[in-house]
Scaffold this active site. Structure first.
Site, PDB file in Angstrom:
ATOM      1  N   ASN A   1      -0.030  60.128 -46.039  1.00 58.88           N
ATOM      2  CA  ASN A   1       0.826  61.281 -46.284  1.00 58.88           C
ATOM      3  C   ASN A   1       2.066  61.027 -44.897  1.00 58.88           C
ATOM      4  OD1 ASN A   1       1.956  64.040 -45.778  1.00 58.88           O
ATOM      5  ND2 ASN A   1       2.192  63.196 -47.877  1.00 58.88           N
TER       6      ASN A   1
ATOM      7  N   CYS B   1       0.590  60.368 -53.723  1.00 57.34           N
ATOM      8  CA  CYS B   1       1.142  61.951 -54.208  1.00 57.34           C
ATOM      9  C   CYS B   1       2.746  62.027 -54.292  1.00 57.34           C
ATOM     10  CB  CYS B   1       0.915  63.037 -52.635  1.00 57.34           C
ATOM     11  SG  CYS B   1       2.327  62.184 -50.800  1.00 57.34           S
TER      12      CYS B   1
END
Length: 407
Positions: free
Chosen positions: A125, A162
């Protein structure tokens, strides 16, 4: 080549399946090491079905017999030529930076620091990638790499698994398979310097029109990658509208790309090098015309009477006339009708170590496309003025042929 592929716990772990498939198809011996996290995303048997010789899980170090006196992480460290960690999670990067050895992958890395090169492909991320702790771990790995055995492959930016958008995205498999064998960590500022021109230049007519050609730069790209494989410092003078491969090439160590548009800009870029190269390879399709550029768009009814042009700078002639005895120059000639007489005439005007005649056609004049944008072409190679080869080659084969003849 003997290649270890480390796979870490990441949503992008599935991409390693295609990576391994590509390495096996390319003829490499491949062994795979999975971390405990990776097993949450991929099945170990998949790699075996795709041709991996062995697939090891995180605790495989403890499965050997006492009688054999074999230590797996030491044996793998001695076996491998390269270790690709694809993908590399934030957790594994932290372990590598700290010198931990609590699973097979980290133990092999620690044991093989002086035996093979490691390429790390971060995948996480954006917030994890930009976290100062992760960046400090990256910096620490780079600072401790005194022998240039480790390369952190820059992650991409884009939409992550995500849903967030930012950096930290693992490079596409296609990009990695294109570049993996051109990553050469042995290139230094003292390595031989190869300059390659690639792509097309444009000749502007007015603010909205220009003349160019269909060159994609694929030949220059393959030559640049071969140059890197052989350990050369490589500078590419890159023309307009070149293929996307150069975007990926720019990420590799040992390469510098200078973008140009016109023939004049290419000429100035060559001059700026001040003859500081060992080899010059002129693959670019450089415009040989230069127009007197209008300040405003020319009107259709006056266009035919307004096209004033002259010969553009002959860059190869400049390089040839200024070369030193130790330098090697390779010229290219693109022709629709390639004859020995045409090539010999060009060679006599611009004598080079190799002159490579390429049979080309844009495909826009009732004939099939040749050379431009294709992965192969028909070539005639003059070596020291004599025909040394005639026939079809892939552009990768041509790149190898060039360096074999000039070594």
């Amino acid at each position: 080549m003997k290649i270890l592929v480390g796979v870490c716990g990441s949503v992008s772990a599935y991409r390693s399946i295609e990576f391994v498939r590509g390495l096996v198809k390319a003829g490499h011996q491949v062994k795979v090491i999975l971390t405990n996290g990776a097993k949450e995303f991929v099945c170990p048997n998949l790699y075996s079905y795709l041709g991996a010789q062995e697939v090891y899980e995180a605790n495989a170090d403890f499965s050997g017999s006492i009688e054999s006196k074999s230590v797996l992480h030491i044996e793998l460290a001695k076996w491998a030529d390269k270790l690709h960690i694809y993908p590399a999670s934030a957790n594994t990067i932290a372990k590598l930076a700290m010198g931990q050895a609590n699973d097979l992958l980290s133990s092999v890395f620690l044991a093989g620091w002086d035996k093979f090169q490691t390429i790390i492909y971060p995948a996480m991320n954006t917030s994890m990638w930009t976290n100062p702790i992760t960046q400090e771990n990256i910096d620490l790995i780079n600072r401790l790499d005194k022998h240039d055995h480790i390369y952190i492959y820059p992650p991409q930016s884009g939409t992550l698994a995500c849903g967030d958008t930012g950096s930290g995205k693992i490079p596409d498999v296609e990009e990695v398979l294109t570049n993996y064998d051109a990553i050469n960590l042995g290139i230094t500022d003292n390595s031989p310097h190869v300059v390659i021109t690639a792509g097309a230049t444009v000749a502007p007519i007015d603010p909205v029109r220009f003349v160019t050609n269909p060159s994609s730069g694929k030949t220059g790209l393959e030559i640049a990658k071969q140059s890197l494989r052989l350990g050369n410092r490589t500078t590419v003078l890159l023309g307009e509208n070149s293929c996307d491969g150069f975007k990926h090439l720019a990420k590799l160590p040992g390469v510098k790309i200078i973008k140009v548009r016109t023939t004049d800009e290419m000429y100035e870029a060559v001059k700026s090098l001040e003859n500081r190269f060992d080899t010059y390879i002129s693959t670019a399709a450089i415009s040989d015309l230069k127009f007197k550029t209008a300040g405003d768009k020319l009107k259709k009814d006056t266009l035919s009477n307004s096209l004033e042009f002259e010969k553009a700078q002959d860059i190869l002639s400049y390089v040839v006339s200024n070369q030193s005895p130790s330098q090697c120059i390779v010229g290219f000639a693109a022709e629709t009708q390639m004859t020995k007489e045409v090539l010999e005439s060009k060679y006599n005007r611009k004598p080079t170590k190799l002159l490579i005649g390429t049979h080309v056609n844009s495909g826009l004049c009732d004939k099939a496309r040749q050379g431009f944008g294709n992965d192969s072409a028909t070539y005639t190679i003059l070596e020291n003025g004599k025909v040394a080869f005639e026939g079809e080659l892939s552009k990768l084969q041509l790149a190898k042929e060039i360096f074999e003849r000039i070594k």
